[in-house]
Scaffold this motif. Sequence first.
Motif, PDB file in Angstrom:
ATOM      1  N   THR A   4       0.857  -1.190   0.000  1.00  8.93           N
ATOM      2  CA  THR A   4       0.000   0.000   0.000  1.00  8.93           C
ATOM      3  C   THR A   4       0.890   1.235   0.000  1.00  8.93           C
ATOM      4  N   ASP A   8      -1.309   6.136  -2.949  1.00 10.06           N
ATOM      5  CA  ASP A   8      -2.611   5.506  -3.186  1.00 10.06           C
ATOM      6  C   ASP A   8      -3.639   5.946  -2.143  1.00 10.06           C
ATOM      7  N   ASN A  13      -5.650  11.640  -6.639  1.00  8.14           N
ATOM      8  CA  ASN A  13      -5.564  10.389  -7.381  1.00  8.14           C
ATOM      9  C   ASN A  13      -6.535  10.387  -8.550  1.00  8.14           C
TER      10      ASN A  13
END
Length: 423
Positions: A4, A8, A13
């Motif tokens: 991860t 992210d 994003n």
Amino acid sequence: MSNTKVSDVYGINRDLPLNYVPRSYADTILRESLDRSQHLVIYGSSKQGKTSLRKHNLKHDEYIVIHCSNKWTIQNIHEAILKSAGFELTISSSQTTTGKQKISASIGTAAILPFNLSSNAESESTNQNSITLEPLDLDPFDVNDIIDALNRIKFNKIIILEDFHYLPTETQKDFSFALKAFHENSKFKFIIIGVWLEENRLSVYNGDLDGRLIALNADKWDKQDLTSVIERGEELLNIEFSENFKSNLVENCFDSVFLIQEACLAACKQCNIEEKQITKTLIAENIDAKNLISNIVKSQSGRFNSFLTQFANGFQATTLEMYKWLLYPILTKEITELEKGIRLLDITRLLKSKYPKKDELNTGNITQALQSVTSLQINKNVRPIILDYDQTNLVLSIVDKSFLIWLATQNRDDLILLVGLDE
């Protein structure tokens, strides 16, 4: 170790951020609206999570997305819808009753899988498992032709119009009338997403839309939800921001989820956090959240200075220089006042007390300029837009929260000099 990545979770994003937090006053309204016949309008300031809101609550195969352009007419909107639905468009040899060229719409391969269509477009069939169509000659300006074409392929997805605010004002008005026809003559559902703070923007253009639209204010983020965004990210990355950093960040972000995301990303980078930690890690103990926000906003100084100079120039040189003077209240009012928006009455009073040619200035001049603030920004390629005028409540608002914070850190006299209001 988990893969991860910090990027992210925090920051801007393309995909839905992993730390997305549903808001009862936004997500619930969206989900409930899906079971109703009305169209949905999602509005708010730029970078406040409007797109993430619909991505979180809709499955990818439930909708098509049209990204609006600043040069489009209603014809372009209709054609974009047909293309996304799977039609292939060519220019027809036929003309409309007004002498404009029709388009020929045939079934493309993109439509075969979603709508169980046969690729054979030579004839029409009533086979239960497939539909074949001859090419259709359509008037791209006629909403009834668009409805008929979509019905023929049994189209059943939600149609999402992103960046609706970038459309020319006349196109927005034209589509507001088409939207009424879509509501009355079909079961097609639209979700319209735009940057403005006016609840009933489309109803202003077409009063017949009252009762046919549900407005969802995606601009609102209360402090608890902003804190939850930070904490959800902490859980995903197995980190913990210092309580002082979190509280100061939420307190000084002007309720901007964009700044929350960007500040958390920057703090992680400063602490060399790139991905989920094996053991719980305390970070940002010595990072000043307010200063971090200031640095993030400062990186946009070039864009904001360019906006001011281009906006001040207006569409062209004029004697009244109204757009330059519309910046006067923006550059002189307190930040707390700017957060609420500036009423037409207050703008008029202020300009009439400061404008050098008072006898030539009237409320009509000011109103006309205000009604074109979005068009001017689109004309100057200002993206995202920074100012918007609410024609219902007669309020000029800043719809880019980063600009507010940037403005708070600037020498206002320098900005007044920059746009030529010192003369």
